[in-house]
Design an enzyme around this catalytic site. Structure first.
Site, PDB file in Angstrom:
ATOM      1  N   TYR A 137      23.047  -3.586  18.138  1.00  0.00           N
ATOM      2  CA  TYR A 137      22.517  -4.386  19.649  1.00  0.00           C
ATOM      3  C   TYR A 137      22.296  -3.675  20.928  1.00  0.00           C
ATOM      4  O   TYR A 137      22.850  -2.123  20.456  1.00  0.00           O
ATOM      5  CB  TYR A 137      23.730  -5.228  19.703  1.00  0.00           C
ATOM      6  N   GLU A 138      21.847  -4.591  21.679  1.00  0.00           N
ATOM      7  CA  GLU A 138      21.467  -3.936  22.666  1.00  0.00           C
ATOM      8  C   GLU A 138      19.928  -2.496  22.284  1.00  0.00           C
ATOM      9  O   GLU A 138      19.689  -1.763  23.110  1.00  0.00           O
ATOM     10  CB  GLU A 138      22.015  -2.871  24.007  1.00  0.00           C
ATOM     11  N   GLY A 139      19.033  -2.668  21.752  1.00  0.00           N
ATOM     12  CA  GLY A 139      18.024  -2.783  21.124  1.00  0.00           C
ATOM     13  C   GLY A 139      18.380  -1.307  19.802  1.00  0.00           C
ATOM     14  O   GLY A 139      18.952  -0.299  20.257  1.00  0.00           O
TER      15      GLY A 139
ATOM     16  N   ARG B 262      23.405  -0.101  27.292  1.00  0.00           N
ATOM     17  CA  ARG B 262      22.440   0.773  26.577  1.00  0.00           C
ATOM     18  C   ARG B 262      23.572   2.217  26.733  1.00  0.00           C
ATOM     19  O   ARG B 262      24.243   2.431  25.695  1.00  0.00           O
ATOM     20  CB  ARG B 262      21.073   1.468  26.692  1.00  0.00           C
TER      21      ARG B 262
ATOM     22  N   MET C  61      24.825 -12.236  28.653  1.00  0.00           N
ATOM     23  CA  MET C  61      23.618 -11.836  28.676  1.00  0.00           C
ATOM     24  C   MET C  61      22.299 -12.616  27.473  1.00  0.00           C
ATOM     25  O   MET C  61      23.376 -12.200  26.126  1.00  0.00           O
ATOM     26  CB  MET C  61      22.690 -10.529  27.917  1.00  0.00           C
TER      27      MET C  61
END
Length: 592
Positions: free
Chosen positions: A433-435, A294, A162
């Site tokens: 990470y991932e928000g 997430r 990604m």
């Protein structure tokens, strides 16, 4: 250093009595997910995680990855481990049989994924990203792209990545600068991406990058971002690999933890790519992968917590120290009450997180098999509400659990050779990470609560009250403790809804505390459900000591950890009056 053994009993209890696996197995298309099949898959995955993956964890951390001759060289053992993973079909469990998948519930892949991350979190990131790429391509790709790329991704022969972040575009993707120029049936992608997990390696024969970029006529902001599939090696019409594409790692990040995971700066120099989904709708497509990630990152929090707990527990039984209070002879430190406090904190936070994560993932499966639009919407909404809690709360408590793992080891925990420090270092990336977890908190109060005026949360609160009402009489005290916490969550919901109407600053000021409050209450709810199931199973004649331990987990959590909800609730009352909500100039002056 302790061996890793998957907590199969807890995984199975959670699947069956929290995440509704037996009910899911009755749904059309999931009939193969019988109890025997589930047990067989978990048992074999446990063996692979213990005997194949776990032994590479320490080596990977110490050896790390290197960039040589334009490619990443990973620890020697990783390629062999990945090959066994792919040959075992582990990456295909939940995917469409049309592309080589086994068609089993997504839920069943969750404990398996937990095992990989507990065994070696750095290595486990590679198959995790690939599975997210499959989800994204399956939902958004053209039939041609799916036919060409999905079978190899599902089989594990190829891996996926990604590519979102750029040096100027971290969480704010509206300023992505990577460009995509149309050229015949493809596009030319040019730009640079950073923090790309497993952006390059030699474990699989090809890597499929999903890349956010802008078309020449794209509108500004997030509305002008498109998604492109950029293979490491171009794929010929007959499916064979062609020449190397101009997508290459430029450098590697030197990180606090997950040393054996290649975190790359990726360069795309006029690379050939293919549009995924509609033009300028790339972020919506990528959110498919991001939401999957997430949940997976929240699960990583559970995984690394479990590994840290197992190691601390073994050490506590082996480490001989002075006499504990009430004893006269030196003995293992497990005799000391404070060590037991730490271990029980680690254990119960991990079990609570596991239950929330499995429960959310189960709802995604039920949504796909719903027999009405209403049922589908209900399950989708439930999963969406739980997702920021899974990602946010489970990774926050992982910081505490892995830190306690170091503390149980004492001075030896601060020494790398014991391995306790590695779990602590590896866990630190998870809230980022991932928000970031600040973003998860804003998502929970904004999209998931304010947007529907608290309707989804109200439904979940009633579900919690149902668990309180149906709890076994032997758990009455714990049920009352949870009931008080649920009432506190409802009041927090009301405070958020009413306060946001007149105070635009309030939601952001209270978001983190709201998320942590919700997480602790959800953890108590799930543990009460598990304890009730344990009581029922024991009453049916099951004399496994684990069932009594599960009841004790609930009692400890309710007495020692659930009361934390009160502190977070009290902080909500500070709200927009706190220093966190001050205008920038006033905030800055407060520190001078």
């Amino acid at each position: 250093m302790a061996d890793y053994n998957a907590p199969l009993k807890d995984m199975k209890l959670t699947l069956n009595h929290v995440a509704r696996m037996p009910e899911l197995a009755q749904k059309p298309g999931f009939e193969d997910a019988s109890a025997d099949m589930v047990d067989a898959i978990l048992e074999e995955a446990s063996r692979v995680a213990r005997d194949v993956v776990s032994p590479t964890n320490w080596e990977g951390d110490q050896q790390g990855v290197q960039l040589k001759d334009g490619g990443v060289v990973c620890p020697e053992s990783f390629k062999e481990v990945y090959q066994q993973y792919a040959e075992g079909g582990w990456g295909s469990l939940q995917f469409d049989p049309e592309y080589g998948g086994q068609g089993l519930p997504f839920l069943l892949s969750i404990p398996v994924m937990e095992m990989w991350h507990s065994a070696n979190m750095a290595w486990g990131l590679c198959p995790m990203l690939s599975q997210g790429a499959v989800e994204c391509l399956d939902l958004n790709g053209s039939d041609e792209l799916k036919a060409k790329y999905l079978p190899k991704l599902v089989s594990g022969e190829w891996c996926g990545t990604m590519n979102l972040t750029e040096s100027n575009a971290g969480s704010d993707l509206s300023v992505v600068r990577t460009k995509a120029e149309p050229e015949g049936d493809h596009y030319r992608i040019s730009g640079e991406k950073i923090f790309i997990t497993w952006g390059d390696h030699e474990m699989s024969e090809n890597i499929i990058h999903l890349v956010l970029a802008r078309l020449p006529d794209a509108p500004p902001g997030v509305r002008g971002i498109s998604l492109f599939l950029v293979p490491k090696y171009l794929v010929n019409e007959d499916g064979s690999l062609g020449e190397r594409n101009t997508a290459k790692p430029l450098s590697l990040e030197h990180k606090l933890g997950i040393h054996a995971s290649a975190t790359c700066v990726m360069g795309f120099d006029n690379a050939i790519g293919y549009l995924v989904g509609e033009p300028n709708r790339g972020l919506a497509c990528m959110f498919t992968m991001m939401n999957n990630a997430r949940l997976s990152v929240g699960l990583q929090g559970v995984s690394i917590s479990e590994r840290a707990y197992q190691q601390a527990l073994e050490y506590a039984f082996e480490r001989i120290q002075g006499p504990a209070v009430g004893t006269k002879e030196a003995g293992p430190i497990i005799r000391h009450a404070d060590v037991r406090r730490m271990l029980l904190t680690m254990k119960t936070l991990t079990e609570a997180g596991r239950a929330i994560a499995y429960d959310a993932c189960g709802s995604l499966d039920f949504a796909t098999k719903a027999d009405s639009d209403e049922a589908k919407a209900r399950e989708q909404t439930r999963a969406a509400l739980l997702t920021p809690i899974v990602k946010g709360w489970c990774t926050e408590v992982a910081q505490e659990v892995t830190s306690l793992g170091v503390q149980v080891h004492g001075g030896m925990g601060y020494v790398e050779e014991t391995g306790a420090a590695q779990h602590y270092r590896d866990a630190r990336i998870l809230p980022i990470y991932e928000g970031t977890n600040g973003i998860q908190a804003l998502d929970l109060v904004g999209r998931k609560t304010l947007m529907d005026k608290g309707a989804a949360l109200a439904v979940l609160i009633e579900e919690m009250r149902g668990a309180v009402a149906s709890a076994d009489p032997s758990l009455t005290a714990q049920a009352k403790q949870l009931e008080e916490a649920v009432n506190g969550l409802e009041k927090a919901r009301e405070l958020l809804l009413s306060g946001a109407e007149t105070d635009a600053v309030l939601p952001g000021a209270i978001a983190y505390n709201f998320m942590m409050l919700a997480g602790y209450v959800c953890g108590g709810w799930e543990l009460l459900r598990q304890a009730s199931a344990a009581v029922e199973l024991a009453a049916q004649g099951d004399d496994d000591p684990y069932l009594q331990a599960k009841q004790e987990s609930a009692r400890f959590y309710m007495a020692h950890l659930l009361p934390r909800w009160k502190g977070f609730a009290d902080m909500l009352n500070d709200g927009s009056q706190s220093i966190m909500a001050l205008p920038e100039e006033q905030f800055a002056s407060a520190w001078q």
